[in-house]
Write an enzyme that holds these catalytic residues in place. Structure first.
Site, short mmCIF file in Angstrom:
data_model
loop_
_atom_site.label_atom_id
_atom_site.label_comp_id
_atom_site.label_asym_id
_atom_site.label_seq_id
_atom_site.Cartn_x
_atom_site.Cartn_y
_atom_site.Cartn_z
N ARG A 73 65.07 85.84 29.37
CA ARG A 73 64.19 85.89 28.06
C ARG A 73 64.47 87.65 27.63
NH1 ARG A 73 59.40 89.33 27.19
NH2 ARG A 73 58.60 88.11 25.38
N LEU A 74 64.66 87.78 26.54
CA LEU A 74 64.38 89.36 25.96
C LEU A 74 63.23 89.21 24.99
CD1 LEU A 74 67.69 90.24 24.75
CD2 LEU A 74 66.57 91.00 26.84
N GLY A 75 62.17 90.14 25.09
CA GLY A 75 61.06 90.33 24.42
C GLY A 75 61.48 91.17 22.95
N THR A 81 53.15 96.47 21.45
CA THR A 81 52.92 95.95 22.83
C THR A 81 52.33 94.86 22.53
OG1 THR A 81 50.82 97.01 23.17
CG2 THR A 81 52.52 98.42 23.99
N GLY A 82 52.55 93.65 22.97
CA GLY A 82 51.86 92.56 22.80
C GLY A 82 53.07 91.44 23.31
N LEU A 83 52.55 90.15 22.56
CA LEU A 83 53.66 88.94 22.70
C LEU A 83 54.68 89.35 21.79
CD1 LEU A 83 53.67 86.16 24.10
CD2 LEU A 83 53.26 85.41 22.02
N THR A 110 53.51 96.67 28.09
CA THR A 110 54.68 97.40 27.43
C THR A 110 54.22 98.76 27.38
OG1 THR A 110 55.56 95.47 26.35
CG2 THR A 110 56.27 97.62 25.61
N1 GLY Z 1 55.93 92.94 24.35
C1 GLY Z 1 56.90 93.07 25.35
C2 GLY Z 1 57.39 91.70 25.47
O1 GLY Z 1 56.97 90.70 25.08
O2 GLY Z 1 58.24 91.61 26.32
#
Ligand code: GLY
Length: 313
Positions: free
Chosen positions: A193-195, A216-218, A165
């Site tokens: 899917r939305l992050g 940024t990341g999961l 990201t």
């Molecule tokens: N951090 C971006 C996502 O998980 O979509």
């Protein structure tokens, strides 16, 4: 005046600082910087060249937030438009809403004359095809025809490639702070899917009185922990930006569940102090003040957080 970014923001940070030097606003600076990252085909987690969902479609998420009044705009699952950050900004400026997704976001993007474009590059298509080749042939053949996708999303996911990201934070001459986030999201994600990136408070948050943060990341971790808002709230409660960032990382460490992976945060306090945090063994962020001739790269503060990936599958 300062701009802080994730390291992949290097292609845009000079343009963002130029905006501030010319008297532009923090919102203009963040948008200008992120647009250049969105245009960079070598960055596989944002805009053009972004990695697609499990069906091979690139779905983009972005958000922007202005710290003086906490106004915000965001888009999710946007297909076929080059600059989701600009569409997000127009959501903030033209609509009484904060977040548009999917077909509605695309309709709005068309209405405002946003730049259309093919986002899936040959390189990203090749990376997607490599992953599809890991599927049993009958599963790969049926995915496009309405077969169940759920069994294959985790199977095809590489936790390292599930992240990525771009983050920009800027503070202008008037003290306005803006936060912007843009991403193509999790590679091989389930369609729709939305992050965290389009979710205000998860992927980004800005409040002139205390500062700003972005992730940024999961994304699922930042959504569950309310990460960006938490960091700013910890500053509101009196912590320094360093203390607030480390407390926010500890909150991530306390999450349960089977999908715990990488997380990186950048932050800025109201006095213009930049900071970065990570749970990876190494990681850097960049910042540039108006009087600097080039960006400074800085090691993020490391906090170990527990990791698990689909252990029960
Ligand atoms: N951090 C971006 C996502 O998980 O979509």
């Amino acid at each position: 005046m300062i701009v802080v970014a994730s390291r992949n923001g290097r292609v845009g940070i000079l343009a963002a600082v130029e905006v501030l030097r010319a008297g532009g606003s923090a919102v203009d600076a963040v948008e200008a910087g992120i647009r250049l990252v969105e245009d960079n085909p070598e960055e596989h987690s944002v805009g053009l060249g972004g990695l697609p969902n499990i069906l091979g479609d690139v779905e983009l998420d972005a958000s922007i937030m202005r710290g003086s009044d906490r106004m915000a705009g965001a888009v999710g699952c946007l297909r076929g438009y080059r600059h989701p950050i600009s569409v997000a900004r127009q959501v903030m400026e033209r609509l009484p809403h904060v977040l548009l997704v999917g077909a509605g976001a695309e309709r709005f993007a068309a209405e405002i004359g946003a730049d259309r474009g093919e986002l899936l590059t040959e390189e990203a298509r090749r990376m997607w095809a490599e992953k599809q080749a890991l599927l049993p042939p009958e599963a790969a053949a049926n995915l496009q025809d309405g077969a169940d996708l759920a069994p294959w999303v985790a199977y095809l996911t590489d936790p390292v490639r599930s992240r990525g990201t771009v983050n920009f934070l800027a503070q202008d001459a008037r003290g306005e702070i803006c936060c912007g986030v843009s991403t193509s999201g999790w590679f091989n994600k389930y369609p729709g899917r939305l992050g965290d990136s389009p979710l205000i408070g998860a992927g980004g948050y800005a409040d002139n009185r205390y500062g700003a943060a972005a992730c940024t990341g999961l994304g699922e971790m930042a959504i569950r922990a309310g990460t960006a808002r938490s960091l700013v709230l910890y500053m509101k409660m009196g912590m320094s930006v360093q203390e607030a960032g480390q407390q926010t990382m500890r909150d991530l460490d306390e999450l349960g569940g089977n999908y715990l992976s990488d997380m990186n945060i950048i932050a800025l306090d109201a006095q213009g102090t930049p900071a970065g945090f990570t749970n990876e063994s190494e990681g850097k962020f960049i910042y540039m003040r108006a009087e600097m001739s080039e960006p400074q790269e800085v090691e993020r503060t490391f906090t170990a957080t527990r990791r698990r990936w689909a252990e029960t599958l």
